[in-house]
Write an enzyme that holds these catalytic residues in place. Structure first.
Site, PDB file in Angstrom:
ATOM      1  N   GLY A  50       0.879  -1.171   0.000  1.00  0.00           N
ATOM      2  CA  GLY A  50       0.000   0.000   0.000  1.00  0.00           C
ATOM      3  C   GLY A  50       0.904   1.206   0.000  1.00  0.00           C
ATOM      4  O   GLY A  50       1.867   1.262  -0.752  1.00  0.00           O
ATOM      5  N   GLU A  51       0.636   2.119   0.893  1.00  0.00           N
ATOM      6  CA  GLU A  51       1.461   3.318   0.996  1.00  0.00           C
ATOM      7  C   GLU A  51       2.070   3.339   2.393  1.00  0.00           C
ATOM      8  O   GLU A  51       1.351   3.505   3.382  1.00  0.00           O
ATOM      9  CB  GLU A  51       0.556   4.534   0.723  1.00  0.00           C
ATOM     10  CG  GLU A  51       1.270   5.785   0.363  1.00  0.00           C
ATOM     11  CD  GLU A  51       2.302   5.617  -0.753  1.00  0.00           C
ATOM     12  OE1 GLU A  51       1.985   5.040  -1.813  1.00  0.00           O
ATOM     13  OE2 GLU A  51       3.442   6.073  -0.547  1.00  0.00           O
ATOM     14  N   CYS A  82       6.096  -5.440   0.308  1.00  0.00           N
ATOM     15  CA  CYS A  82       6.265  -4.133  -0.331  1.00  0.00           C
ATOM     16  C   CYS A  82       6.226  -2.990   0.693  1.00  0.00           C
ATOM     17  O   CYS A  82       7.197  -2.815   1.426  1.00  0.00           O
ATOM     18  CB  CYS A  82       5.244  -3.975  -1.447  1.00  0.00           C
ATOM     19  SG  CYS A  82       5.788  -2.795  -2.685  1.00  0.00           S
ATOM     20  N   ARG A 110      12.938   3.181  -0.404  1.00  0.00           N
ATOM     21  CA  ARG A 110      11.601   3.260  -1.005  1.00  0.00           C
ATOM     22  C   ARG A 110      11.673   3.661  -2.474  1.00  0.00           C
ATOM     23  O   ARG A 110      12.527   4.433  -2.868  1.00  0.00           O
ATOM     24  CB  ARG A 110      10.747   4.307  -0.285  1.00  0.00           C
ATOM     25  CG  ARG A 110      10.328   3.917   1.111  1.00  0.00           C
ATOM     26  CD  ARG A 110       9.406   4.975   1.705  1.00  0.00           C
ATOM     27  NE  ARG A 110       8.182   5.117   0.927  1.00  0.00           N
ATOM     28  CZ  ARG A 110       7.389   6.180   0.976  1.00  0.00           C
ATOM     29  NH1 ARG A 110       7.688   7.198   1.749  1.00  0.00           N
ATOM     30  NH2 ARG A 110       6.299   6.226   0.237  1.00  0.00           N
ATOM     31  N   ILE A 139       5.199  -3.495  -7.693  1.00  0.00           N
ATOM     32  CA  ILE A 139       4.484  -2.230  -7.910  1.00  0.00           C
ATOM     33  C   ILE A 139       5.163  -1.131  -7.108  1.00  0.00           C
ATOM     34  O   ILE A 139       5.084  -1.113  -5.873  1.00  0.00           O
ATOM     35  CB  ILE A 139       3.001  -2.345  -7.479  1.00  0.00           C
ATOM     36  CG1 ILE A 139       2.323  -3.506  -8.215  1.00  0.00           C
ATOM     37  CG2 ILE A 139       2.264  -1.029  -7.741  1.00  0.00           C
ATOM     38  CD1 ILE A 139       0.961  -3.858  -7.654  1.00  0.00           C
ATOM     39  N   ARG A 140       5.825  -0.256  -7.798  1.00  0.00           N
ATOM     40  CA  ARG A 140       6.595   0.821  -7.127  1.00  0.00           C
ATOM     41  C   ARG A 140       7.327   0.260  -5.906  1.00  0.00           C
ATOM     42  O   ARG A 140       7.194   0.747  -4.785  1.00  0.00           O
ATOM     43  CB  ARG A 140       5.692   1.996  -6.742  1.00  0.00           C
ATOM     44  CG  ARG A 140       5.071   2.668  -7.932  1.00  0.00           C
ATOM     45  CD  ARG A 140       4.482   4.013  -7.581  1.00  0.00           C
ATOM     46  NE  ARG A 140       5.543   4.984  -7.374  1.00  0.00           N
ATOM     47  CZ  ARG A 140       5.519   5.932  -6.429  1.00  0.00           C
ATOM     48  NH1 ARG A 140       4.511   6.034  -5.610  1.00  0.00           N
ATOM     49  NH2 ARG A 140       6.500   6.782  -6.328  1.00  0.00           N
ATOM     50  N   HIS A 175       4.430  -8.815  -4.596  1.00  0.00           N
ATOM     51  CA  HIS A 175       3.074  -9.035  -4.067  1.00  0.00           C
ATOM     52  C   HIS A 175       2.525 -10.436  -4.389  1.00  0.00           C
ATOM     53  O   HIS A 175       1.735 -10.577  -5.328  1.00  0.00           O
ATOM     54  CB  HIS A 175       2.111  -8.029  -4.689  1.00  0.00           C
ATOM     55  CG  HIS A 175       2.348  -6.620  -4.284  1.00  0.00           C
ATOM     56  ND1 HIS A 175       1.703  -6.029  -3.224  1.00  0.00           N
ATOM     57  CD2 HIS A 175       3.168  -5.683  -4.789  1.00  0.00           C
ATOM     58  CE1 HIS A 175       2.102  -4.780  -3.099  1.00  0.00           C
ATOM     59  NE2 HIS A 175       2.993  -4.546  -4.042  1.00  0.00           N
ATOM     60  N   GLU A 177       0.175 -11.914  -3.021  1.00  0.00           N
ATOM     61  CA  GLU A 177      -1.289 -11.907  -2.857  1.00  0.00           C
ATOM     62  C   GLU A 177      -2.014 -11.486  -4.132  1.00  0.00           C
ATOM     63  O   GLU A 177      -3.222 -11.653  -4.234  1.00  0.00           O
ATOM     64  CB  GLU A 177      -1.683 -11.003  -1.676  1.00  0.00           C
ATOM     65  CG  GLU A 177      -1.592  -9.495  -1.907  1.00  0.00           C
ATOM     66  CD  GLU A 177      -0.162  -8.950  -1.921  1.00  0.00           C
ATOM     67  OE1 GLU A 177       0.793  -9.739  -1.799  1.00  0.00           O
ATOM     68  OE2 GLU A 177      -0.019  -7.733  -2.074  1.00  0.00           O
TER      69      GLU A 177
END
Ligand code: GLN
Length: 195
Positions: A50-51, A82, A110, A139-140, A175, A177
């Site tokens: 997430g963030e 992540c 990050r 993802i990023r 990820h 999941e």
């Protein structure tokens, strides 16, 4: 029965809950957790992607960070994916920071893949009692730029460490999941069974 939670403050929580449920069958109780009291009764916790700034800030605001640190010292297994990997790291480097929890002896940067490569999919050789190929979505993603003694590398992509373990702490910068493959969820549950 042992209880495993997904930290449901922000991020891809539902996907983790579903994958955990599939991997757990009847052997574990799977719950969502976002308060100190809910964390206090867990044997294992997934911190989702997430963030990391958002999850870190809210966790601090509600005292969830302290509950996670305490429970981890008591033996709770933690897997950070992540953003979760950023939060459980001991050290962060680079321009972007977050309220990380100093749990695992790794240094993380990050958003270190930069713009062009900030999201990609690949297949990874993962080393869990023999080599297995798993699909991996980045993802990023952050990069694990340094590991301390006692940290085992479980997977690399090109020259980067993308999965590592220190005792019952696990990180992936990708990820699992978001794919149908539940191998890594099953592996995480096996760490809880050992403890
Ligand atoms: N870029 C996010 C961060 O730094 C992590 C991305 C993710 O979890 N997919 O927090």
């Amino acid at each position: 029965m042992k209880k495993v939670g997904v930290l449901t403050i922000q991020g891809d929580c539902i996907e983790h809950l579903e994958a955990l449920q599939k991997a757990a069958g009847q052997n574990f109780t799977i719950v969502s957790a976002k308060t100190p009291d809910e964390i206090a009764v867990l044997d294992g916790l997934i911190v989702p992607g997430g963030e990391s700034t958002t999850i870190g800030k809210l966790a601090k605001m509600y005292g969830v960070d302290k509950a996670i640190k305490k429970r981890t010292q008591e033996g709770m297994a933690v897997w950070g994916t992540c953003a979760g990997a950023i939060l459980i790291a001991k050290n962060l480097v680079g321009a972007e920071t977050a309220d990380n929890w100093n749990l695992m002896n790794i240094t993380v940067e990050r958003n270190a893949y930069g713009r062009q490569l900030d999201s990609f999919e690949t297949n990874l050789q993962v080393n869990l009692d023999g080599q297995t190929l798993v699909p991996a979505v980045f993802i990023r993603a952050p990069k694990i730029v340094k590991i301390g003694p006692g940290v085992k590398i479980l997977a690399q992509h090109e020259d980067e460490i993308v999965m590592a373990q220190e005792g019952n702490l696990l990180v992936t910068t990708f990820h699992p999941e978001l794919t149908d493959d539940i191998l890594i969820h099953s592996y995480f549950l096996s760490l809880i069974n050992e403890s």
